[in-house]
Enzyme design. Structure first.
Site, PDB file in Angstrom:
ATOM      1  N   LYS A   1     -43.290  47.405 -49.268  1.00 54.87           N
ATOM      2  CA  LYS A   1     -44.510  46.650 -48.977  1.00 54.87           C
ATOM      3  C   LYS A   1     -45.481  47.492 -48.149  1.00 54.87           C
ATOM      4  O   LYS A   1     -46.676  47.540 -48.427  1.00 54.87           O
ATOM      5  CB  LYS A   1     -44.160  45.340 -48.253  1.00 54.87           C
ATOM      6  CG  LYS A   1     -43.503  44.318 -49.181  1.00 54.87           C
ATOM      7  CD  LYS A   1     -42.878  43.121 -48.457  1.00 54.87           C
ATOM      8  CE  LYS A   1     -42.138  42.238 -49.464  1.00 54.87           C
ATOM      9  NZ  LYS A   1     -41.452  41.089 -48.853  1.00 54.87           N
TER      10      LYS A   1
ATOM     11  N   GLN B   1     -40.122  38.937 -42.949  1.00 56.08           N
ATOM     12  CA  GLN B   1     -39.171  39.081 -44.055  1.00 56.08           C
ATOM     13  C   GLN B   1     -38.001  38.107 -43.897  1.00 56.08           C
ATOM     14  O   GLN B   1     -37.407  37.998 -42.831  1.00 56.08           O
ATOM     15  CB  GLN B   1     -38.672  40.535 -44.115  1.00 56.08           C
ATOM     16  CG  GLN B   1     -37.790  40.848 -45.298  1.00 56.08           C
ATOM     17  CD  GLN B   1     -38.506  40.795 -46.651  1.00 56.08           C
ATOM     18  OE1 GLN B   1     -39.705  41.003 -46.750  1.00 56.08           O
ATOM     19  NE2 GLN B   1     -37.753  40.517 -47.695  1.00 56.08           N
TER      20      GLN B   1
ATOM     21  N   ASP C   1     -47.761  35.028 -47.284  1.00 56.12           N
ATOM     22  CA  ASP C   1     -46.556  34.651 -48.024  1.00 56.12           C
ATOM     23  C   ASP C   1     -46.723  33.275 -48.667  1.00 56.12           C
ATOM     24  O   ASP C   1     -45.957  32.909 -49.563  1.00 56.12           O
ATOM     25  CB  ASP C   1     -45.366  34.554 -47.043  1.00 56.12           C
ATOM     26  CG  ASP C   1     -44.348  35.653 -47.248  1.00 56.12           C
ATOM     27  OD1 ASP C   1     -44.248  36.173 -48.367  1.00 56.12           O
ATOM     28  OD2 ASP C   1     -43.648  35.972 -46.271  1.00 56.12           O
TER      29      ASP C   1
END
Ligand code: GUN
Length: 294
Positions: free
Chosen positions: A53, A97, A120
C-alpha cells in the site's frame, strides 16, 4: 472452452495511472494527497499488504506514512495515534490494517477515525451512506474494486443473479449492499451464503455472478458453478506446493482449474482482486484530498 481471465492487474494499473494524473492536477494548488497506514503487531501477511500500500501511494505521487506499532500496543496508545492523524492536515486518508491484536477493540478504532478520512469505508457513517446509495461516502476497497472490475470488463449486472459467499464486514456485507443498489453497474438480485447456509451449492448454481469471499481455500467446486458464470475469487491463502521454490503457492476460495472449465470469466489468484483493492485505496485517498481542497 475454458473461461477467460479477468485481469485485475491490468485494470488496477489503469486506475493507478488515472489516480497519478489526479494527484498531479492537485500539485499546483499545493495539495499532495497523504495516506497513513497503521500496522499493529507483526503478522507477516499484514506486513506484506501494508508495504504494498505504501509503495503504491508513493508511485502515484502521494505522501505516504507507515506507522508500525508493537503487538502489545494498548487501546489508549492506538487511540492517541488516530487522534493525531485525524488532526494532521497532511494526512487525508487513514487505514488501520486488520486484524488487530486481541487487546484492541476493532470497532472502537474504526469509529475513532474521522469519517472524512476513513478511506477504508469501515466507519458506520460510510457504511450507512453506502447502504442507502449515497455516493458521498467511502466504499470499502475490495468490494468497490470488484464492482469496477466487472464494469470495466463489460460484465452486465442489471437483472442478474449475484451470489456472494461470505458475510464479513470488509467484503461480504458491503458487496451485497453494492450489488443490490438501483444503479447501472449493480441492480442484481443478490443472495448471500455463509457458514450456516444449509445447501450452499443450491444457491451458487443459480449465480450469473459468483463472488467467493469465505476465506476457505478451494470451497467453490465445479459442480457448484453455473455454466457461463462470472466467478470472482476474493480468497488468498498459502498452500503447500513442493514444485515451487518457496515451498508454497497462493490459492483462492475457488478450485481454479476445475471451475475455469465451466465459467465464462474468472479472476486468477494472485493477480485478480488483490491489485484492485490497492487501486481503490489510492482512488479513495485522492477523493479525500480533493474534498479537503473544496
Ligand atoms: N485486512 C484485510 N483487508 C483489509 C482492508 O481492506 N483494510 C484494512 N484496514 N485491513 C484489511
Amino acid at each position: 472452452m475454458p473461461a477467460e481471465l479477468l485481469d485485475g492487474k491490468a485494470i488496477a494499473r489503469n486506475i493507478r495511472d488515472e489516480v497519478a494524473a489526479g494527484v498531479a492536477k492537485l500539485a499546483p494548488r499545493g495539495i499532495r494527497p497523504g495516506l497513513a497506514v497503521v500496522l499493529v503487531g507483526d503478522d507477516p501477511a499484514s506486513a506484506v499488504y501494508v508495504k504494498a500500500k505504501g509503495k503504491a501511494c508513493e508511485e502515484a505521487g502521494m505522501h505516504s506514512v507507515t506507522i508500525r506499532l508493537p503487538v502489545d500496543t494498548s487501546q489508549g496508545e492506538l487511540d492517541r495515534q488516530i487522534d493525531s492523524l485525524n488532526a494532521d492536515p497532511a494526512i487525508h486518508g487513514i487505514l488501520v490494517q486488520m486484524p488487530l491484536p486481541r487487546q484492541i477493540a476493532a470497532d472502537s478504532v474504526i469509529r475513532r477515525i474521522k469519517p472524512e478520512k476513513d478511506v477504508d469505508g469501515f466507519h458506520p457513517v460510510n457504511v450507512g451512506k453506502m447502504l442507502i446509495g449515497d455516493s458521498d461516502g467511502f466504499v470499502p476497497c475490495t468490494p468497490a474494486g470488484i464492482q469496477v472490475m466487472l464494469q470495466r470488463s463489460g460484465v452486465r449486472t442489471a437483472g442478474k443473479e449475484c451470489v456472494v459467499v461470505g458475510r464479513s464486514n470488509i467484503v461480504g456485507k458491503p458487496m451485497v449492499a453494492l450489488m443490490l443498489q438501483n444503479a447501472p453497474d449493480a441492480n442484481c438480485t443478490v443472495t448471500v451464503c455463509h457458514s450456516a447456509t444449509a445447501d450452499m451449492a443450491e444457491h451458487t448454481r443459480r449465480a450469473d455472478i459468483l463472488i467467493a469471499a469465505a476465506g476457505k481455500t478451494g470451497l467453490i467446486k465445479r459442480d457448484m458453478v453455473k455454466p457461463g458464470a462470472v466467478v470472482i475469487d476474493v480468497g488468498i491463502s498459502r498452500v503447500e506446493d513442493a514444485s515451487s521454490p518457496s515451498g508454497y503457492k497462493l490459492a483462492g476460495d475457488v478450485a481454479f482449474d476445475e471451475v475455469r472449465e465451466v465459467a465464462s470469466l474468472i479472476t486468477p489468484v494472485p493477480g485478480g482482486v488483490g491489485p484492485m483493492t490497492i487501486a481503490m485505496l489510492l482512488s479513495n485517498t485522492l477523493r479525500a484530498a480533493e474534498r479537503g481542497a473544496w
